[in-house]
Design a protein around this motif. Structure first.
Motif, PDB file in Angstrom:
ATOM      1  N   TYR A 207       0.795  -1.232   0.000  1.00  0.00           N
ATOM      2  CA  TYR A 207       0.000   0.000   0.000  1.00  0.00           C
ATOM      3  C   TYR A 207       0.832   1.288   0.000  1.00  0.00           C
ATOM      4  CZ  TYR A 207      -3.983  -3.016   0.844  1.00  0.00           C
ATOM      5  OH  TYR A 207      -4.960  -3.983   0.717  1.00  0.00           O
ATOM      6  N   GLU A 208       2.125   1.203   0.220  1.00  0.00           N
ATOM      7  CA  GLU A 208       2.925   2.424   0.270  1.00  0.00           C
ATOM      8  C   GLU A 208       4.175   2.364  -0.612  1.00  0.00           C
ATOM      9  OE1 GLU A 208       3.856   3.112   4.386  1.00  0.00           O
ATOM     10  OE2 GLU A 208       1.809   2.610   5.024  1.00  0.00           O
ATOM     11  N   ARG A 209       5.000   1.320  -0.440  1.00  0.00           N
ATOM     12  CA  ARG A 209       6.322   1.304  -1.060  1.00  0.00           C
ATOM     13  C   ARG A 209       6.371   0.665  -2.439  1.00  0.00           C
ATOM     14  NH1 ARG A 209       9.556  -2.066   0.956  1.00  0.00           N
ATOM     15  NH2 ARG A 209       8.091  -3.288   2.216  1.00  0.00           N
ATOM     16  N   GLY A 210       5.378  -0.163  -2.767  1.00  0.00           N
ATOM     17  CA  GLY A 210       5.514  -1.064  -3.902  1.00  0.00           C
ATOM     18  C   GLY A 210       5.146  -0.537  -5.266  1.00  0.00           C
ATOM     19  N   GLN A 211       4.643   0.671  -5.360  1.00  0.00           N
ATOM     20  CA  GLN A 211       4.166   1.176  -6.651  1.00  0.00           C
ATOM     21  C   GLN A 211       5.232   1.118  -7.752  1.00  0.00           C
ATOM     22  OE1 GLN A 211       4.706   4.051  -8.550  1.00  0.00           O
ATOM     23  NE2 GLN A 211       2.861   4.108  -9.807  1.00  0.00           N
ATOM     24  N   PRO A 212       6.497   1.490  -7.497  1.00  0.00           N
ATOM     25  CA  PRO A 212       7.501   1.436  -8.572  1.00  0.00           C
ATOM     26  C   PRO A 212       8.259   0.109  -8.644  1.00  0.00           C
ATOM     27  CG  PRO A 212       8.399   2.633  -6.710  1.00  0.00           C
ATOM     28  CD  PRO A 212       7.002   2.199  -6.309  1.00  0.00           C
TER      29      PRO A 212
END
Length: 509
Positions: A207-212
């Motif tokens: 939910y926070e770190r994984g977008q890229p």
């Protein structure tokens, strides 16, 4: 103490959690539970075990003991041979039932498990073992394996028991320190251990770190923050693989109808992460099905390629991060300090050792195993061999350390962090400092050969020679037949592979 009526002994190994723990769950349905961890000298003193492993285990054990104590029965810990410890418990408790997860570990733990089974049978003690991931014991055929994996990952997540009856009169046993186990001093740091840290990492990644993640995983500049960092927790079982998979599927479902640009990145990253969760069990299955790959190549004749050509000076320079190749040296030093590298950099340092330095994977594999916090034997030995060209079915991919540096650390930020000798080197030369003119070396306070080494090999010439020798072996008819057998036994069934005999030019990346 007087014998206690039929205790359920739950033997914790690489499953240091209370949630989604089938042996604990099943045992709690059948009587008083005695949770047990055995610190085994044969495992701890093995060449693939490092202080960083014990420090992660020790922290996880402390939390596990507290979690179990809150439920009524703390973890007990014993140091010694597993069979001898169980014999002592048998004397103290009388007949008990033993529960554990299956483990696909190194040969030491394999032999240990066999000895425990034989002892339990001889004493008429029931021993129940349960799978905890997608690895299938006594797998006769790889066909259909992925369906088994999917089925297991959709099973219900088991709750931790609410209450465990206290068993009185047993010494809990101290959780030993590294010093007490006579392990070397930890050279750097470890990730926060334990079940709570695992759950927090999972949520922050999803939910926070994984977008890229889908592109950040290639560079050490971004991977430390944007990869999941769950690998040591999965390796030591502070979180179950099933828990991770189901949380990921929930996250993907939430993203399904989101059409924003930001959601597009999340979707790509979550797909990429799911593929790697499949790979985890896929590679461990190789060791489960062929335990010999810990000691010899998938195709044994490849062992003859390097075994008589060990260069101790090359090996030492590689271990210390003093090869004269900045990206290799930065990665080796970061690994020693943190116990972590992203996958591409792991592949690069193994490629450099195996091809450019022509070191046998059996000669440097234990050193790397000691460094990785997330050391998982099944993944480790498969990957060592893939990156060394000894599987016979994978592309020979030789990484150019200079190109990898320019691609994934273009400004030299990672290099300068871990190789302080190069801090003042101009960007023009940061990836190839040996090319600095003398005046620039003086201005940079980095004299090559004094403050930082010359490259210990010509990486272009050594890569070319390595390819020649590998492909010369691959052309032998008997090795082609052996490669077909390896593919039939271990190859992925998701799609036909065209990688067994790649075009000769598919080499340096």
């Amino acid at each position: 103490m007087s014998p206690i009526n039929h205790v359920q002994v739950v033997w914790f190994k690489r499953d240091l959690r209370v949630s989604d723990h089938r042996p604990l769950y099943e045992a709690a349905q059948n009587g008083p539970v005695l949770p047990l961890y055995i610190a085994e000298p044969t495992v701890i003193n093995a060449p693939d075990f490092g202080t960083r492993h014990w420090e992660f285990i020790r922290g996880s054990l402390a939390e596990l003991r507290e979690n179990l104590a809150q439920r009524g029965q703390p973890l007990i810990l014993r140091v010694g041979d597993a069979v001898e410890v169980l014999k002592t418990l048998h004397h103290e408790l009388g007949i008990f039932t033993l529960y554990a997860h299956e483990e696909t570990g190194n040969d030491i733990t394999f032999q240990r498990d066999q000895a425990v089974r034989q002892w339990a049978k001889s004493q008429q003690i029931q021993f129940h073992e349960f799978y905890q991931n997608g690895v299938v014991r006594v797998l006769n055929d790889r066909d259909g394996w992925s369906k088994i994996w999917e089925k297991r990952m959709t099973e219900d997540i088991l709750p931790a028991p609410h209450q465990l009856p206290t068993i009185k009169g047993l010494d809990l046993g101290e959780i030993p320190t590294s010093e007490q186990l006579e392990l070397p001093k930890l050279p750097g740091t470890i990730q926060p251990p334990g079940e709570q840290a695992a759950q927090e990492l999972l949520q922050s990644f999803l939910y926070e770190r994984g977008q890229p993640y889908h592109y950040a995983l290639s560079s050490p500049l971004s991977a430390f923050d944007h990869c999941s960092r769950l690998s040591p927790h999965i390796a030591y079982g502070t979180i179950s693989l099933k828990t991770v998979v189901q949380a990921l599927k929930k996250r993907r479902s939430e993203l399904k109808d989101d059409t924003t640009e930001d959601a597009g990145g999340w979707k790509k990253s979550m797909r990429a992460f799911e593929a790697r969760l499949h790979w985890q069990s896929h590679f461990i299955q190789k060791l489960e099905s062929d335990p010999g790959i810990e000691f010899q190549s998938f195709i044994p004749p490849y062992d003859q390629l390097r075994e008589s050509e060990f260069n101790s000076e090359f090996y030492q320079a590689w271990c210390e991060g003093k090869t004269g190749f900045p990206m290799v040296d930065a990665c080796m030093r970061a690994l020693q300090e943190t116990g972590y590298l992203n996958f591409r950099m792991r592949a690069m340092i193994v490629s450099f050792a195996a091809y450019n330095l022509w070191l046998d994977w059996r000669q440097f594999g234990h050193y790397l195993a000691q460094q990785w916090t997330d050391y998982e034997p099944g993944i480790h030995y498969s990957q060592l061999q893939m990156q060394s060209g000894t599987t016979g079915i994978n592309s020979v991919r030789i990484y150019s350390p200079t190109k990898q540096g320019k691609d994934h650390d273009p400004e030299g930020v990672f290099i300068k962090r871990w190789v302080p000798e190069l801090v003042k080197v101009p960007l023009k030369y940061i990836h190839e400092p040996a090319k600095m003119p003398a005046i620039v070396q003086e201005e940079s306070q980095c004299i090559i050969g004094k403050h930082y080494p010359y490259p210990i090999v010509d990486h272009i010439a050594t890569a070319k020679e390595a390819k020649r020798r590998i492909y010369e072996m691959r052309r032998l008819p008997e090795l082609r037949q052996l490669a077909d057998e390896v593919m039939a036994k271990h190859g992925s069934r998701k799609k036909p592979s065209n990688r067994r005999f790649p075009k000769k030019k598919s080499s340096t990346s």
